[in-house]
Scaffold this active site. Structure first.
Site, PDB file in Angstrom:
ATOM      1  N   LYS A  64       1.044  -1.371  -0.411  1.00  0.00           N
ATOM      2  CA  LYS A  64       0.104   0.171  -0.038  1.00  0.00           C
ATOM      3  C   LYS A  64       0.660   1.301  -0.095  1.00  0.00           C
ATOM      4  CE  LYS A  64      -4.345   1.596   2.575  1.00  0.00           C
ATOM      5  NZ  LYS A  64      -4.726   1.782   3.412  1.00  0.00           N
TER       6      LYS A  64
ATOM      7  N   SER B 192      -9.423   1.895   3.195  1.00  0.00           N
ATOM      8  CA  SER B 192      -8.783   2.334   1.882  1.00  0.00           C
ATOM      9  C   SER B 192      -8.161   1.803   1.257  1.00  0.00           C
ATOM     10  CB  SER B 192      -8.006   3.117   3.274  1.00  0.00           C
ATOM     11  OG  SER B 192      -7.071   2.856   4.104  1.00  0.00           O
TER      12      SER B 192
ATOM     13  N   SER C 253      -9.966  -0.675   7.392  1.00  0.00           N
ATOM     14  CA  SER C 253      -9.339  -0.614   5.666  1.00  0.00           C
ATOM     15  C   SER C 253      -8.607  -1.639   5.633  1.00  0.00           C
ATOM     16  CB  SER C 253      -8.488   0.110   5.822  1.00  0.00           C
ATOM     17  OG  SER C 253      -8.673   2.234   5.990  1.00  0.00           O
TER      18      SER C 253
END
Length: 568
Positions: A63, A137, A161
């Site tokens: 990420k 996210s 997330s």
């Protein structure tokens, strides 16, 4: 990991899949294939020389709020980008174990959101259906795993997330206890409760990666050492929400959840209903109270100083949420902290004596259009069961639990800090278990719906009869099927009968999808057999039996179908 496949071959296959899939929104930065192949050749050589690398050749996506040396860290905002000199400890430890990073993945900007659409690099579409959201996210990381671009991916989790996108893409989302994995080299969302998480298609590999990342790095002041907890008891107790806390789920999700509960019960787990209101009230504080000011502390200055970029580099919804922390005072923060601790104590008392809380991971799976129409409202629905975990110091594990209407459905196990391994042990009961189910009508051998059982991996176990406490009714459905009901033995006029049926054995993953696909008025409940044992079985809702012919006298559905032949 693939058996007998070199790291070089895995890298080549991964880049072929990435090119064929044409999903550019997954990545913010993808490393050049020749560079990655050179790294893979080195890994293969080290393994051939006898070096022990527990993650040799495991392909990883990271990420893009986690530092990877040689790649910019953007946190989903081009104007925020910077070039880190070293890997974050979480990344460095995976690489030291032989893992290979392919690139950096897209995310809800500054890790603010559970939808996966709040990024100037584009909305990340769901791995199963491109018109649906991926969840956020950690959107790109989850989709990269679901589409088999990589074996595992790193995300972060503050409000869910690392779990919501796992559920929406049919994979595992492992959220360790806060403080087990250093967050050094991670752009903070809420610094005190951020967690580095792992996405994986295989739970064992995901847990190995999570444990590889654990431990102090000498920099993160919030690091903790895992406490050794005993393993699960032979018959552990698992809490589930009371029915009112399951209201508002997407169509079919309550039934799918109950199917998972039945699977756990069949594996020897004791199920207890718990009013989780204190936990859900605590969850609201993450965005609805002063705790949101920690997001303002993380990136609020940057957004304020670059207000002219809102609408281009800076997502307007993210700017609104982060800026919302400005209105709270220190007094608000202390009041909310006290309130949270009292709620946490109330929740702990309610869950005392249980091994974990089982819930759906999220509440619905909206389309991209639905989120665009109501970005904050749609997002708020996603975190009902996830928002409280880090605030109240719980470990959590999201796991796939079948499909509903062709979309992934996921459940989540949550337990107090340092229960990480126990959650994985409990999750395997859901994923690996086999469940017996009684069928008495159209799913019997040779009947028109039997193929649904075989498609779910079911196999015939044995012919049985129920206890003499049931009635069978012929329902006016297409194809024809019966409805089974238990009689009220307290009523003099209610007389039961023993009904013939078959027990079929299904793998747990097949059971979930099979149950989720059941049309009304059919439900799954516990049915007592003639020998006194009980199994999951088909029952019919009482409203469906109104006016339906009682065919109990035939002793079973097949005998009823043969009635004309018998008369002749």
């Amino acid at each position: 990991m693939s058996v007998n496949v070199s790291a070089v071959e895995k890298v080549q296959q991964a880049y072929e899949r990435i090119a064929a899939a044409d999903r550019p929104e997954v990545w913010i930065a993808l490393r050049e294939e020749p560079e990655v192949l050179a790294e893979a050749r080195d890994i293969d050589a080290r393994v051939a020389a006898g070096e022990r690398l527990p993650l040799a050749g495991v392909l990883v996506a990271v990420k893009d709020n986690i530092d990877v040396a040689g790649l910019a860290t953007t946190a989903g905002c081009p104007a925020f980008a910077f070039a880190p000199e070293v890997d974050a400890p979480s990344v460095a430890r995976l690489r030291a174990a032989g893992a290979i990073v392919l690139g950096k993945t897209n995310l809800d900007q500054f890790a603010t959101g559970l939808v996966g659409t709040r990024s100037p690099y584009g909305a990340v579409r769901n791995a199963w259906r491109p018109d649906r959201i991926s969840g956020g996210s950690s959107s790109g990381s989850a989709v990269a795993v679901a589409l088999s671009f990589v074996d595992i991916a790193l995300g972060t989790d503050t409000a869910g997330s690392g779990r919501v996108p796992a559920a929406l893409n049919g994979i595992f989302g492992i959220k360790p206890t806060v403080g087990l994995v250093p967050t050094t080299g991670v752009v903070p969302a809420c610094w005190s409760i951020d967690v580095v998480t792992v996405f994986a298609r295989d739970l064992g590999l995901g847990r190995l990666a999570a444990e590889t990342m654990e431990g102090a790095d000498g920099i993160d002041p919030l690091i903790r050492v895992a406490e050794a907890l005993p393993g699960l008891e032979p018959a552990p107790r698992v809490a589930i929400p009371t029915p009112e806390h399951l209201e508002g789920l997407a169509p079919g999700w309550v039934e799918a959840f109950r199917g998972v509960v039945d699977r756990l019960a069949a594996s020897g787990v004791e199920i207890v209903e718990v009013d989780i209101a204190p936990l859900l009230e605590g969850a609201v504080l993450l965005y609805g109270g002063a705790f949101v000011a920690e997001r303002t502390a993380a990136v609020g200055d940057f957004i304020r100083e670059n207000a002219d970029l809102v609408g281009s580099d800076i997502d307007p919804t993210v700017a609104t949420i982060v800026g919302g922390g400005e209105k709270f005072t220190a007094v608000d923060a202390f009041r909310d902290r006290e309130r949270l601790r009292r709620l946490g104590l109330a929740g702990a008392r309610l869950l005392e004596g249980t091994a974990a809380l089982l819930t759906p991971t999220t509440t619905w799976h909206p389309t991209l259009t639905e989120v665009a129409a109501d970005p904050i409202g749609a997002n708020a629905r996603m975190g009902r069961y996830t928002n409280f975990a880090n605030l109240l110091d719980y470990a959590s594990l999201a796991l796939p639990a079948g499909t509903v209407d062709g979309f992934p459905f996921g459940v989540m196990l949550t337990a107090p800090a340092f229960s990480d391994r126990r959650l994985a042990e409990l999750a395997r009961r859901i994923v690996d278990a086999e469940i017996d189910i009684l069928v008495v009508g159209a799913h019997l051998t040779g009947q028109p719906l039997n193929h649904q059982l075989t498609a779910a991996g079911g196999r015939f176990s044995r012919a049985v009869r129920t206890a003499a406490s049931y009635r069978l009714h012929a329902l006016p459905t297409v194809p024809p099927k019966p409805g089974l009901r238990r009689v009220d033995e307290g009523r003099v006029e209610a007389r039961g009968a023993a009904i013939a049926g078959e027990v079929w054995t299904l793998p747990a993953h097949g059971f979930g999808s099979f149950v989720a696909a059941l049309p009304q008025p059919m439900t799954i409940g516990r049915v007592t057999l003639e020998d006194g044992s009980s199994v999951a079985g088909f029952l019919a809702e009482p409203v469906a039996l109104e006016g339906a012919a009682d065919i109990s006298a035939y002793g079973g559905w097949l005998a009823y179908l043969r009635r004309d032949q018998s008369a002749e």
